[in-house]
Design a protein around this motif. Structure first.
Motif, PDB file in Angstrom:
ATOM      1  N   SER A 142      -0.570   4.427   0.160  1.00 18.43           N
ATOM      2  CA  SER A 142      -1.641   5.426   0.345  1.00 18.43           C
ATOM      3  C   SER A 142      -1.058   6.689   0.954  1.00 18.43           C
ATOM      4  N   THR A 147      -8.321   6.917   1.496  1.00 16.32           N
ATOM      5  CA  THR A 147      -8.062   6.169   0.261  1.00 16.32           C
ATOM      6  C   THR A 147      -7.070   5.053   0.563  1.00 16.32           C
ATOM      7  N   LEU A 148      -7.239   3.932  -0.212  1.00 19.69           N
ATOM      8  CA  LEU A 148      -6.322   2.799  -0.127  1.00 19.69           C
ATOM      9  C   LEU A 148      -5.705   2.622  -1.523  1.00 19.69           C
ATOM     10  N   VAL A 201     -12.475   4.563   2.567  1.00 18.52           N
ATOM     11  CA  VAL A 201     -12.125   3.424   3.418  1.00 18.52           C
ATOM     12  C   VAL A 201     -11.707   3.869   4.816  1.00 18.52           C
ATOM     13  N   SER A 225       0.857  -1.188   0.000  1.00 19.87           N
ATOM     14  CA  SER A 225       0.000   0.000   0.000  1.00 19.87           C
ATOM     15  C   SER A 225       0.891   1.235   0.000  1.00 19.87           C
ATOM     16  N   SER A 279      -4.680   2.436   4.788  1.00 19.85           N
ATOM     17  CA  SER A 279      -5.212   3.565   4.033  1.00 19.85           C
ATOM     18  C   SER A 279      -4.424   4.816   4.393  1.00 19.85           C
TER      19      SER A 279
END
Length: 1231
Positions: free
Chosen positions: A699, A704-705, A753, A697, A782
């Motif tokens: 992010s 947001t992810l 998210v 990830s 996220s």
């Protein structure tokens, strides 16, 4: 004396043919010439036979005979046809002892060749076809020389495409447009007839078309067919032709099918179209093949060569003297193909035509004559004959009785080297033949030694000589007292110590072969002869191919034709030693050929190839490379390496890829060029083998992810319609259900998210054939947001005057809203505690930010300024940024030791005193209470005592030290003091200065109107002023005086002198003269010149008028100045220049300037409007000593200022403008 010389001077001699006639072809009467010369005593008579019949040249009016020989030639007047002289001729020479016979020769007559009327030939051919331009020269028994030329007599260029055959025709393998021309001319040269015939020019027109010229496989043009047979005679030359047509031009190679080509007797010429044999031998008989190749195919032709031989002698009979009663054996052996028949003649008469004699027999070609008598003296002929010719040799038997003699000289010394054959001469003469014996100072018989042989001519031969054979040898004639002595000297044989090696050389490089030898010192200096393949090498000065340097042979720019065996021959006057080495040209290999892809199975294929020429360096390995048609930007990539002994490999390939392969060979020299690529091979598609790596990830924005991964190489897609399937679910809250979607490339973004929530994420590869393996999930978060709260319970603890400890409590992880990266301490300094608010406000603030780790709750900050005001705050930060600051905390640091004073200057008012000037420290770090001064003398041992001066008043900025040593240098340490202690010192070094004195080493350089004064200023001495007084001894004038000079200036130019005059110079200091001298200026005097007109009335009147005019102008100027302003006059005191007023620079530490302190004096203008610049320019440097004080003060003192010597100008006070034309200066006029 030689035997032949004795016979010639004392006895008769049978005839001997000395010059044999030769066969000739004649084209005119003037060409007839048959030579026959012979010797003998008495001189022989000559006769000829033609076709076996007697022929008397003297009876033919068309022929003349040379006196004393059998030679006859044409007189130029021949009656009847030339053919009457054709035939086979033999020459006979006879005297009282016998008859000698010459070889049989043939005379052939032929008309001079002439051209027949010819029609013009014009050939029209298409580009790429083959053409033959025929010459058809007139026939002659003597083959002509053919030259193809143009109308300008330039030779037609021959190459591998255009060739001239042995038949004289011009052959084109294929024609090009450039071959078109109208003047192909065949010129036929008959050397014997001294004639050149030019054939009719041939027109060749090559037509071109727009279509591509088609290639053609090779075909034989000459000889035709596939096989031909050639016959040659031993010792002659033979040429085998191989002229081939084809497009592209075929390349030709020659081989011997039943053996190796002879390197010494064969050569390949005419762009490989001709295999030439020179001095052919029976061993050259066999089968040869020419092969011609181009890209369209190959053609071969086989040549069968048979070699026969005309008769040649293998053993000839020897002429000799014999005594009556001896047995004579004349051996006569000949060989040839076919084998020749041998026959004997006596005085030119065949033995078969002579009455038989029982004493005479012929056996196996040898003539044996027993119990010879005087009448057996004659010339005997041995003749050998086969179908290819006849040879004849004359030998005589001379039966005579003579007393024995030893012809070899007595006392000869024979020098040989070890291992050689020594021949000790003892040549005898007599009939019957004398019997010779040899002896040596040894008990054993010489002939008992197998290495020693007595030759038939009386000489003693010793083979494989050693040092033990040295000594004296005696040759004696039996039953006489005749003998001679000879001495044998044996030297060390020449030995090659370092033979040339076997070199492996790359093309274009230089090879050096070395040949070091050991030679007996008694031998002459050796000569080194180099050979390549038995052929002598010579130094090539033009091409620099071969260079000989002592024992070295240097071969430059080595190419394939330089390969071979190189032999060095070390040659002395007695022996020779040789050794061989070699040069082998090695190069990087040729690329492999014939690549084939076979046996596809699953994901594997087999690639095979044929290795190229390794150029004498074996291939170590092959590199297999591939080109992916779908990834052109990558180019060729290495796939696998294979041992150089293999020519195939199994390759593991990737699905759904279009491959082309190439192979590169590698040897010790380098890499080959890549092979021609293989045909295209495409593998079938399959499901992906792997999933993308580094799933994570990234992010950055809240709520947001962002899921990303390493994009997979197109080559591992394994099939069409490739894409990624992305999975995600919350670690807490979503249960076992996965959310998924597809993407063709990273990243994939999931919104709404929440902030900094944890997720399980995974990515799977998918194509048309299926999915990749099940991927493993990873944890991702996220997007983060900035922290919400500041650290609590922030505190500070003073550790010392420059360090503190800051403490705080850890924040709640929930308030960080992201990964906690640490804390930041923002520290600001507001100024010193000792300054009031206004001063502190003007002092600039300085701030620093210190970062800590996420698990720290305190941090020590050092390097703070003592006695200062500070404040700080603490914040939390993550990757998104910092949270709010904590409450501001203020603190003050304690007092500390001060920094060093900002400057320290040294001044020496006397030679035992030193005054120190300083400025306070820039960083007092507290309340400054005073200073501490330490100083010591500088000595080599560095152990002089330190003296201390304490200054309790912080306002004091200078101090004078007395009673210092004038001959020593000192080092000074000055420190500031606060209640916290003494600070860092500022350090300076210096020495006191000495009282000044005028220079004592003044040098003078005299010119025409000036004199240059130079001197060396004293070191560490204060400057003083001195003056120069000078008097023109020829002018009857007064003493003049210069301005005051500075002793530190080192140079001064005294100007305004008169050329060619004698001057007295006096140097004064404090009104006392310290040096006097006399000089004479250069140039001619002017007194006599001026006398001529200075006494004339007109000149006196002119000068008087000018003086009166000047006086009037001066009076007007004085009046105006009294009304409009005052003069500015500044007196200058005599004496020393005050050094205390001299400014000092930082970093000089007691070093003083050579320039005197600048003093300013105003020079009044006599009259600004008068423009008399020549009199009032303020630069008068020379004044009369008895001038009125006020005027001297007013007009001469401004010139006494001492300017910078580096800025001297012609009108400056150090370079006064001289008086011109004898006119007085301004001060003199006013006086």
């Amino acid at each position: 004396m030689e035997m032949t010389a004795i016979l010639e001077s004392l006895f008769k001699k049978p005839p001997v043919i000395t010059t044999q006639p030769v066969s000739i072809t004649v084209f005119g009467a003037e060409d007839i010439l048959l030579i026959c010369e012979a010797s003998g005593n008495p001189p022989p008579n000559f006769r000829w036979t033609k076709d076996g019949e007697a022929f008397i040249p003297a009876n033919d009016p068309g022929l003349s005979v040379s006196p004393g020989s059998g030679t006859f030639m044409s007189t130029g007047v021949v009656s009847g046809p030339m053919s009457q002289y054709e035939g086979k001729y033999s020459c006979y020479a006879d005297n009282a002892l016998g008859t000698a016979v010459s070889n049989e020769v043939q005379l052939i007559t032929e008309n001079t060749p002439a051209l027949q009327k010819e029609q013009k030939v014009k050939k029209n051919v298409e580009e790429g076809e083959s053409v033959v331009l025929k010459c058809n020269p007139p026939f002659s028994i003597v083959p002509p020389v053919i030259h193809w030329m143009d109308k300008r007599m330039n030779h037609i260029e021959l190459n591998d495409r255009v060739t001239q055959g042995r038949d004289g025709n011009l052959y084109f393998s294929h024609v090009t447009a450039d071959d078109t021309r109208i003047d192909y001319t065949c010129n036929v040269q008959y050397l014997s007839a001294r004639t050149i015939l030019s054939k009719e020019p041939i027109i060749l027109n090559v037509t071109t078309s727009n279509s591509v010229v088609r290639s053609r496989r090779p075909q034989m043009m000459r000889p035709s067919g596939t096989h031909s047979t050639y016959h040659a005679l031993r010792g002659q030359s033979l040429d085998l032709e191989c002229i081939v047509q084809g497009l592209p031009t075929p390349t030709i190679q020659w081989v011997r099918k039943d053996g190796q080509l002879s390197e010494s007797r064969t050569s390949i010429d005419l762009s490989d179209h001709l295999l030439r044999f020179s001095n052919i031998s029976e061993s050259d008989g066999g089968e040869y093949q020419c092969s011609a190749n181009n890209s369209q195919g190959r053609v071969t032709h086989t040549y069968t060569v048979s070699v026969e031989a005309a008769p040649y002698w293998t053993k000839e009979p020897v002429s000799q003297l014999y005594a009556p009663g001896e047995t004579v054996r004349l051996d006569c052996q000949a060989d040839g193909i076919p084998s020749p028949a041998v026959a004997w003649s006596i005085n030119g008469i065949p033995i078969t035509g002579i009455d038989p004699d029982p004493r005479r027999t012929v056996k196996d070609g040898a003539l044996i004559l027993r119990d010879v008598v005087f009448t057996d003296t004659a010339v005997y002929q041995c003749q050998a004959h086969n179908k290819h010719g006849t040879i004849l040799v004359n030998t005589y038997i001379f039966v005579i009785e003579l007393p024995p003699q030893i012809l070899s000289a007595d006392g000869e010394t024979y020098t040989v080297t070890e291992g050689q054959k020594a021949v000790l001469h003892c040549q005898t003469f007599g009939s019957p033949r004398p019997k010779v014996t040899w002896e040596r100072n040894s008990s054993t018989s010489l002939l008992a030694e197998p290495r020693v042989n007595l030759l038939t001519n009386g000489n003693l031969q010793i083979t494989n000589v050693s040092h033990g054979d040295e000594g004296l040898y005696t040759c004696s004639v039996s039953n006489t007292n005749l003998s001679i002595n000879t001495d044998l000297d044996v030297l060390n044989r020449t030995v090659i110590l370092s033979p040339p090696g076997s070199l492996r050389v790359q093309p274009g490089k230089t090879a050096i072969l070395t040949c070091l030898a050991q030679v007996d010192p008694k031998l002459t200096p050796p000569q080194i002869q180099w050979r390549r393949s038995k052929q002598k090498l010579f130094q090539s000065y033009d091409e620099d191919k071969y260079t000989f340097e002592g024992p070295d042979l240097i071969v430059a720019n080595v190419q394939t034709e330089d390969e071979g065996v190189y032999t060095c021959e070390v040659i002395t006057n007695l022996d020779m030693a040789e050794a061989s080495g070699s040069i082998m040209v090695v190069d990087r290999p040729d690329p492999p050929t014939q690549l084939q892809v076979s046996g596809p199975k699953d994901r594997n294929v087999t690639l095979s190839w044929t290795a190229g020429d390794d150029h004498n360096s074996p291939v170590i390995e092959f590199v297999v490379e591939f080109d992916d048609i779908g990834s052109k930007e990558r180019g060729w990539e290495e796939l696998k390496r294979v041992s150089g002994t293999k020519e195939s490999v199994t390759l593991a390939l990737q699905p759904y890829v279009s491959y082309r392969f190439q192979v590169i060979s590698i040897n010790n020299i380098g890499k080959s060029d890549p092979s021609t690529p293989s045909d295209l091979y495409s593998t079938p598609p399959q499901a992906p083998d792997n999933n993308p790596e580094h799933v994570r990830s990234e992010s950055t924005d809240p709520d947001t992810l962002v899921i990303t991964w390493e994009e997979m190489d197109r080559r591992v897609f394994n099939g069409p319609e490739f894409h990624y399937k992305v999975f995600w679910r919350r670690v807490v809250g979503d249960g076992p259900t996965w959310h998924s979607n597809v993407s063709t490339e990273p990243p994939y973004i999931v919104t709404e998210v929440g902030k900094f929530s944890s997720f399980e994420i995974k990515v799977q590869a998918v194509n048309q054939k299926g999915e990749g393996p099940e991927p493993d999930p990873v944890i991702g978060y996220s997007g983060e947001d900035v922290p919400m709260e500041a650290p609590m319970n922030v505190g500070v603890m003073l550790l010392n005057s420059s360090a503190i400890r800051v403490t705080w409590e850890a924040v709640d992880q929930e308030t960080v809203r992201g990964h906690l990266l640490g804390y930041k301490i923002h520290l600001t300094r507001f100024g010193s505690r000792g300054h009031h608010r206004g001063r502190r406000a003007r002092e600039p603030e300085t701030s620093v930010v210190v970062e800590t780790g996420p698990n720290e709750e305190n941090r020590v900050l050092g390097g703070l300024r003592p006695y200062s005001h500070y404040a700080f705050t603490v914040t939390v930060f993550n990757s998104k940024g910092e949270g709010p600051p904590s409450e501001t905390m203020s603190f003050e640091t304690d007092e500390g030791a001060p920094g060093p004073p900002m400057s320290l200057l040294l001044d020496s008012p006397a030679d035992t005193e030193m005054t120190l000037h300083w400025t306070p420290p820039a960083q007092p770090n507290g309340v400054l209470k005073g200073y501490l001064l330490q100083y010591q003398q500088i000595v080599k041992s560095d152990d002089s005592p330190m003296q201390v001066e304490t200054i309790d008043d912080h306002k004091v900025t200078h101090l004078t030290l007395k009673q210092l040593d004038p001959h020593s240098r000192y080092r000074f340490y000055l420190r500031g003091r606060t209640s916290a202690g003494d600070g860092e010192p500022i350090i300076r070094e210096g020495a006191t200065t000495l009282d000044g004195a005028p220079p004592s080493n003044i040098s003078l350089s005299v010119g025409e109107k000036s004199v240059n004064l130079s001197w060396v200023p004293g070191q560490r001495h204060r400057s003083v002023g001195f003056q120069v007084q000078y008097l023109n001894k020829q002018g009857g004038g007064k003493w003049m005086q210069s301005e005051k000079l500075n002793s530190s200036a080192s140079f001064y130019q005294l100007k305004g002198l008169t050329p060619g005059s004698q001057y007295r110079l006096r140097f004064t200091f404090s009104n006392n003269a310290f040096w006097e001298t006399e000089i004479r200026t250069k140039g001619a005097g002017v007194m006599d010149v001026q006398t001529g007109f200075a006494t004339q009335g007109w000149f006196i009147g002119l000068v008087t008028a000018i003086v009166l005019l000047l006086l009037v102008l001066l009076i007007l100027c004085f009046i105006k100045r009294r009304k409009g302003g005052k003069y500015s006059v500044k007196d200058k005191e005599e004496g020393q220049v005050d050094s205390e007023a001299r400014p000092m620079k930082d970093e000089t530490f007691g070093e003083y300037s050579d320039n005197e302190e600048k003093r300013t004096a105003s020079q009044p203008s006599l009259c600004d409007e008068s423009k008399l610049d020549g009199y009032n320019n303020g630069s008068i440097a020379v004044t009369e000593v008895n001038m009125e004080d006020s005027l001297v003060s007013q007009y001469s003192r401004p010139s006494e200022a001492t300017p910078d010597p580096g800025t001297l100008q012609e009108s400056s006070p150090l370079n006064p403008t001289p008086t011109t034309n004898g006119l007085p200066n301004s001060a003199a006029i006013l006086d």
